[in-house]
Design an enzyme around this catalytic site. Structure first.
Site, PDB file in Angstrom:
ATOM      1  N   ILE A  42       0.850  -1.130   0.128  1.00 39.97           N
ATOM      2  CA  ILE A  42      -0.156  -0.157  -0.046  1.00 39.97           C
ATOM      3  C   ILE A  42       0.946   1.147  -0.001  1.00 39.97           C
ATOM      4  O   ILE A  42       1.728   1.283   0.538  1.00 39.97           O
ATOM      5  CB  ILE A  42      -0.993   0.172   1.168  1.00 39.97           C
ATOM      6  CG1 ILE A  42      -0.366  -0.217   2.489  1.00 39.97           C
ATOM      7  CG2 ILE A  42      -2.017  -0.898   1.153  1.00 39.97           C
ATOM      8  CD1 ILE A  42      -1.096   0.204   3.717  1.00 39.97           C
ATOM      9  N   ASN A  82       0.568  -6.708   7.680  1.00 40.91           N
ATOM     10  CA  ASN A  82       1.761  -6.230   7.431  1.00 40.91           C
ATOM     11  C   ASN A  82       1.560  -4.809   6.827  1.00 40.91           C
ATOM     12  O   ASN A  82       1.136  -4.546   5.909  1.00 40.91           O
ATOM     13  CB  ASN A  82       2.520  -7.189   6.531  1.00 40.91           C
ATOM     14  CG  ASN A  82       4.207  -6.671   6.211  1.00 40.91           C
ATOM     15  OD1 ASN A  82       4.297  -5.481   6.320  1.00 40.91           O
ATOM     16  ND2 ASN A  82       4.957  -7.427   6.574  1.00 40.91           N
ATOM     17  N   ILE A  84       3.528  -2.779   5.638  1.00 42.90           N
ATOM     18  CA  ILE A  84       4.070  -2.469   4.206  1.00 42.90           C
ATOM     19  C   ILE A  84       3.265  -3.065   3.186  1.00 42.90           C
ATOM     20  O   ILE A  84       3.403  -2.871   1.865  1.00 42.90           O
ATOM     21  CB  ILE A  84       5.683  -2.625   4.196  1.00 42.90           C
ATOM     22  CG1 ILE A  84       6.345  -1.987   5.229  1.00 42.90           C
ATOM     23  CG2 ILE A  84       6.320  -2.700   2.878  1.00 42.90           C
ATOM     24  CD1 ILE A  84       7.821  -2.233   5.172  1.00 42.90           C
ATOM     25  N   GLU A  85       2.699  -4.095   3.354  1.00 40.83           N
ATOM     26  CA  GLU A  85       2.105  -4.863   2.359  1.00 40.83           C
ATOM     27  C   GLU A  85       0.756  -4.664   2.325  1.00 40.83           C
ATOM     28  O   GLU A  85       0.325  -3.723   1.659  1.00 40.83           O
ATOM     29  CB  GLU A  85       2.033  -6.553   2.586  1.00 40.83           C
ATOM     30  CG  GLU A  85       3.714  -6.883   2.664  1.00 40.83           C
ATOM     31  CD  GLU A  85       3.880  -8.355   2.635  1.00 40.83           C
ATOM     32  OE1 GLU A  85       3.358  -9.278   2.049  1.00 40.83           O
ATOM     33  OE2 GLU A  85       4.886  -8.891   3.740  1.00 40.83           O
ATOM     34  N   MET A  86      -0.245  -5.179   2.845  1.00 39.72           N
ATOM     35  CA  MET A  86      -1.772  -4.894   2.785  1.00 39.72           C
ATOM     36  C   MET A  86      -2.422  -4.075   3.778  1.00 39.72           C
ATOM     37  O   MET A  86      -3.248  -3.395   3.546  1.00 39.72           O
ATOM     38  CB  MET A  86      -2.646  -6.359   2.840  1.00 39.72           C
ATOM     39  CG  MET A  86      -2.176  -7.142   1.369  1.00 39.72           C
ATOM     40  SD  MET A  86      -2.839  -8.863   1.529  1.00 39.72           S
ATOM     41  CE  MET A  86      -4.492  -8.675   0.921  1.00 39.72           C
TER      42      MET A  86
END
Length: 293
Positions: A42, A82, A84-86
């Site tokens: 994201i 996470n 940094i991820e979703m």
């Protein structure tokens, strides 16, 4: 349950800003991996690792490059929260968001007997879909099954090198071409600073011998999953083979299985040709035509 998992796998609404799904980084168009060096989450944030393929994860216990998840269900829960991820703030927030989408109710009821949404059910469904991502009927498989015309002369030479002089089968073993273990190849080693950019398996075990060690990936459909290594640092299969040919990058924790191979350019070409024969048919269904509303 598989069908519910397929829908969830491709649904970007499982992320905080509705931009990232499981399929964003594990894309069927790229061998259920990604064409970037490292994953983008994201807000355009970049992670430090390349997304490994989902293909044949059914045949593995520990998941992630460092093996920190005990199974696919545990793995499915990680990226969702996470940052940094979703980027979802919590698993409860994920559950609330999915439960608020009315169209999911019948799918959960069909899969689990009631329309209740829980994080365990979400993970179980996604993992069930991922277990259908299986590669088979490659040229190599047909050759092994008795069709001696399935591989070219060059690929047969590559197969002999794979099992012999090139020593690949030591770690890329068995039908799934992985020993399911973790090894340090020296990838990410900075000789000047005398440090590893990513300490890998050590983060999980705290064992000194696991510094810089990462999971041996399957080689199934490997020609489709560039770039390579945990950090995406090797752009092509030839670059990977050159790394192995020189015996990896020397560092204090280098795997004892890594040794200079002395392969000629022609032998490297033969090996690369053989690796291309491992691309098979993947039976898993792709993205649904529409998502629940």
């Amino acid at each position: 349950k598989i069908e519910l998992g397929r829908v969830l796998y491709f649904d970007q609404r499982l992320s905080r800003d509705d931009t990232i799904s499981c399929a964003t980084c594990h894309d069927p168009k790229h061998g259920f991996a990604e064409p970037r060096k490292t994953s983008k989450g994201i807000g355009g944030q970049l992670g430090k690792r390349n997304a490994p393929t989902v293909i044949n994860r059914l045949f593995s216990a520990d998941q992630f490059w460092d093996g920190r998840a005990k199974d696919l269900e545990a793995q499915a829960k990680g990226p969702i929260v996470n940052p940094i991820e979703m980027g979802m703030p919590s698993h409860d927030a994920v559950v609330a968001k999915v439960a608020a989408i009315k169209g999911y109710g019948p799918l959960f009821k069909a899969a689990f007997g009631s329309d209740e949404v829980t994080i365990d059910r979400i993970a179980q469904a996604i993992a069930s879909y991922e277990r259908t991502v299986i590669s088979g009927n490659s040229a190599y498989d047909r050759y092994q099954a008795g069709d001696k015309t399935a591989l070219s002369a060059q690929q047969i030479r590559g197969l002999e090198l794979f099992n012999g002089k090139a020593n690949c089968a030591t770690c890329h073993a068995s039908f799934n071409f992985s020993d399911e273990n973790h090894h340090n190849l020296g990838v990410g080693w900075d000789a000047k600073k005398k440090e590893l950019a990513d300490i890998g398996r050590y983060e999980v075990t705290k064992q000194e011998s696991d510094k810089g060690a990462f999971k041996t990936p399957t080689l199934r459909n490997v020609a489709q999953t560039a770039p390579y290594m945990h950090d995406g640092s090797e752009a092509t299969l030839r670059e990977v083979l050159v790394l192995y040919n020189r015996g990896g990058n020397a560092n204090p924790w280098l795997s004892p299985k890594m040794k200079p191979l002395g392969l000629t350019p022609a032998e490297l070409a033969d090996l690369e040709a053989f690796l291309g024969s491992l691309s098979g048919e993947v039976a898993a269904k792709g993205a649904p035509q529409a998502l629940p509303r």
